[in-house]
Design an enzyme around this catalytic site. Structure first.
Site, PDB file in Angstrom:
ATOM      1  N   GLU A 115      21.800  20.367  21.635  1.00 32.88           N
ATOM      2  CA  GLU A 115      22.630  20.161  20.452  1.00 32.88           C
ATOM      3  C   GLU A 115      22.722  18.707  20.006  1.00 32.88           C
ATOM      4  O   GLU A 115      22.832  18.437  18.812  1.00 32.88           O
ATOM      5  CB  GLU A 115      24.052  20.688  20.724  1.00 32.88           C
ATOM      6  CG  GLU A 115      24.172  22.190  20.786  1.00 32.88           C
ATOM      7  CD  GLU A 115      24.139  22.827  19.406  1.00 32.88           C
ATOM      8  OE1 GLU A 115      24.062  22.100  18.395  1.00 32.88           O
ATOM      9  OE2 GLU A 115      24.161  24.065  19.335  1.00 32.88           O
TER      10      GLU A 115
ATOM     11  N   SER B  86      68.373  56.088  54.499  1.00 32.86           N
ATOM     12  CA  SER B  86      68.665  55.732  55.896  1.00 32.86           C
ATOM     13  C   SER B  86      68.101  54.379  56.318  1.00 32.86           C
ATOM     14  O   SER B  86      68.224  54.012  57.494  1.00 32.86           O
ATOM     15  CB  SER B  86      68.107  56.812  56.835  1.00 32.86           C
ATOM     16  OG  SER B  86      68.731  58.055  56.599  1.00 32.86           O
TER      17      SER B  86
END
Length: 681
Positions: A83, A344
């Protein structure tokens, strides 16, 4: 772009280049730059930094923060080579590249290469401007020059890596590698890097999932150019050409969704959250949660919490079997935080308090018989009574009456205080604790329940659990003595595990709340503690659901997914008294309540008909009466006057009673009595 516009751009470039230095400086310095800080996705990570979940930004885009140091060096080299090969030396505009592009376009009557630098592309991305108008190109050039004066090359490259488009709502290199390759960008193959270089040039026309051929062709052109620039060998490029191009987007990570949402809600302005969770374990337990519900009704949910009780770090937290929206399972509800009745599972704490107070020892005998505390008459889950049992058996069988007898001695407020000191935030109906708290008559969430068991695992010392830094500070509170905590754990380790599970690997307890609304299992070994809840999020009953059947197997499987071998439970502290019932001191051999002197013996006579307070009609045949227990012969009295004596049967008819209130009494051969008050009409 038409040729006349290309030439116009070239003229503008040359004109700018012909400005005097001072006029150019004034022009550039007067540039109004676009905002350089953009919103990036909120990220939630695990204890090692692995991505758990990522969120889109406000406009629905995936845009993750990134720096060049997080990106594969080969990709960066390929990007700059393809680029903007003079990126590190130009001042924002590459005049040589622009002249070359214009001449190539004029010669070939079409665009062969672009003249935009990476800095100009950053300017376009920040302003979201097009590339086809000469005015836009000029603006990009001006902004590029200004950016180069205000930012370093590394900062400019960071902006490109953050904003470059990669198709659809994907922006930035990190979002791109996660979406197309399912990984972070720190290590990429040449083929992957080439595709990522090519995509931003035409992100929609080259989307791999929609234009696969175009994406492959663009990738191959990048590889060819990189070979020509001597930045990649022909052999490496040929190998890259054979690598497939992805055909579909991958889903972004969505591990631990409930915990991720909690982190984001707790610190809404923070974009990076690091939790104590282990992503690998979390994923395993989420899969286990989904499997645990197979074959069960479609409106059941499941929750799992697993922590290291040595440090307090929560390693996994599964709030449901999955975020399934509005379906019957209501997976969007985090059931690790929902207040439910623990059944419980609080009984071990009651026994631990009883051990600490010297009320009982694990081998103490305790009565499992009918009792009543005012209007409260607890029953065992199966309605049966077992008579005299050891405390160990009472806990392992999860009998209700023995634990209520102990709770009556200790006081419910003390159990609530212990829960508070573990860090649990329990809710009580009416804000007043009654004896039923020992059987689950409160509301508590799964995380807090696991936290309470962490204290048992740590020898009675509270361990605040946490899921994100910083860790809780301050001294840990002691809730039980080391010997009491060990005795509880030793009893729980002797429970029968689910089929095919190892024995004595975990100290665990199951629980089922009233009406079968909640099934629980909580347990620990020498290093970790975990809890499982299964039920309906709306709190409706699940007929036939028991913690031992549904939740316990998931608990043991959670530990199996955590590690291959269990960390052994600790040895008993030196002060622990380990003896048989016969070897106990006399006061500890049998549990005797404080008010035993005022309480009738279990085998004392009980006048069972008529019941106390009954209102009956007079009968010429007399009043039928019945007695249970006691030793015959019996004496029956009314208002202190003997009516029958020497009765060896347990039923009789009392005659001569007048209308009004009468106190009936029965006395057995040992002088023990039972009485009721009735009214005759």
């Amino acid at each position: 772009m038409r040729l006349d516009r290309l030439f116009l751009v070239l003229v503008l470039v040359l004109t700018v280049g012909g400005y005097t230095r001072d006029r150019l400086d004034l022009w550039v310095d007067a540039t109004q730059l676009p905002p350089l800080l953009s919103e990036t996705s909120t990220e939630v990570r695990d204890r090692t930094g692995r991505l758990l979940r990522v969120y889109t930004v406000a406009d629905g885009r995936w845009r993750l923060a990134v720096t060049p140091g997080q990106v594969d060096a080969g990709f960066l080299d390929m990007l700059i080579t393809y680029e903007d090969k003079r990126f590190h030396t130009h001042a924002g505009i590459d005049l040589r590249a622009m002249v070359r592009a214009a001449l190539q376009a004029a010669w070939n009557a079409e665009i062969i290469s672009g003249g935009s630098t990476l800095t100009m592309q950053v300017a376009r991305l920040l302003e979201q401007s097009g590339t086809g108008q000469w005015a836009g190109k000029l603006r990009q050039m001006r902004v590029a020059l200004a950016l180069e004066r205000k930012l370093t090359k590394n900062q400019i490259l960071t902006l490109y890596l953050t904003h470059a488009p990669y198709g659809g709502n994907i922006e930035g290199i990190r979002a791109a590698t996660l979406a197309w390759f399912g990984k972070e960008p720190h290590r990429l193959t040449p083929a992957e890097a080439a595709l990522l270089v090519a995509l931003p040039q035409s992100p929609e026309a080259r989307r791999p999932d929609r234009a696969h051929a175009a994406a492959r062709a663009a990738r191959d052109r990048v590889l060819d150019r990189i070979v020509q620039a001597d930045r990649l060998s022909a052999e490496a490029a040929n190998a890259a050409l054979t690598e497939p191009v992805p055909t579909a987007r991958r889903a972004f990570p969505a591990i631990a969704p409930h915990m991720a949402d909690r982190a984001r809600t707790a610190a809404p302005g923070q974009t990076r959250h690091q939790l104590t969770l282990d992503a690998t374990l979390q994923t395993k337990l989420e899969t286990l949660a989904q499997r645990a519900l197979r074959g069960l009704p479609g409106n059941l949910s499941v929750a799992i919490v697993l922590a290291d009780h040595r440090s307090g770090e929560i390693l996994a937290s599964v709030g449901s079997a999955g975020l399934v929206g509005a379906d019957a399972r209501q997976g969007f509800i985090d059931m690790t935080q929902a207040l439910r009745s623990p059944g419980s599972t609080l009984k071990p704490l009651v026994y631990g308090l009883a051990f600490d107070r010297g009320l009982v020892h694990p081998q103490t005998l305790i009565d499992d018989r009918p009792v009543a505390f005012g209007r409260y008459a607890p029953q065992n889950f199966d309605g049966r009574f077992r008579g005299e049992v050891t405390v160990t058996e009472a806990l392992r069988q999860s009998l209700n009456i023995p634990v209520i007898l102990l709770m009556n001695e200790i006081g419910p407020a003390h159990l609530m205080d212990v829960l508070r000191r573990t860090g649990a935030q329990a809710a009580m109906p009416g804000d007043r604790a009654g004896l039923a708290v020992a059987l689950g008559g409160i509301g508590i969430n799964l995380t807090d329940l696991v936290q309470a068991y962490a204290a048992l695992a740590q020898g009675g010392q509270a361990v605040p659990l946490y899921w994100r830094d910083p860790a809780p500070t301050g001294a840990r509170q002691r809730i039980l003595s080391p010997s009491a905590a060990w005795q509880v754990g030793d009893i729980l380790a002797g429970l029968t595990p689910p089929p095919n599970a190892p024995r004595r690997a975990l100290a665990f307890k199951t629980g089922t709340s009233y009406g079968h609304r909640d099934a629980w299992a909580v347990g620990y070994d020498g290093a970790h503690v975990a809890g499982v809840w299964i039920g309906r999020p709306d709190g409706t009953p699940v007929p036939g659901a028991f913690g031992g059947d549904l939740a316990a197997p998931v608990l043991f499987e959670s530990f199996q997914r955590l590690k291959e071998a269990r960390d052994p439970l600790p040895a008993p502290p030196p002060e622990t008294l380990i003896v048989s019932t016969a070897e106990l001191p006399q006061p500890l051999r049998r549990f005797t309540p404080r008010d035993a002197v005022f309480t009738a013996a279990p085998d004392a006579p009980k006048l069972i008909f008529p019941p106390d307070g009954a209102r009956l009609a007079t009968d010429e045949h007399g009043l039928p009466v019945k007695v249970r227990d006691g030793k015959p012969p019996f004496t029956w009295m009314a208002n202190g006057t003997p009516l029958l004596t020497g009765v060896h049967t347990r039923q009789a008819q009392l005659k001569g009673l007048s209308a009004g209130f009468s106190q009936l009494s029965v006395i057995d051969a040992r002088g023990r009595a039972s009485r009721v008050t009735i009214r005759l009409d």
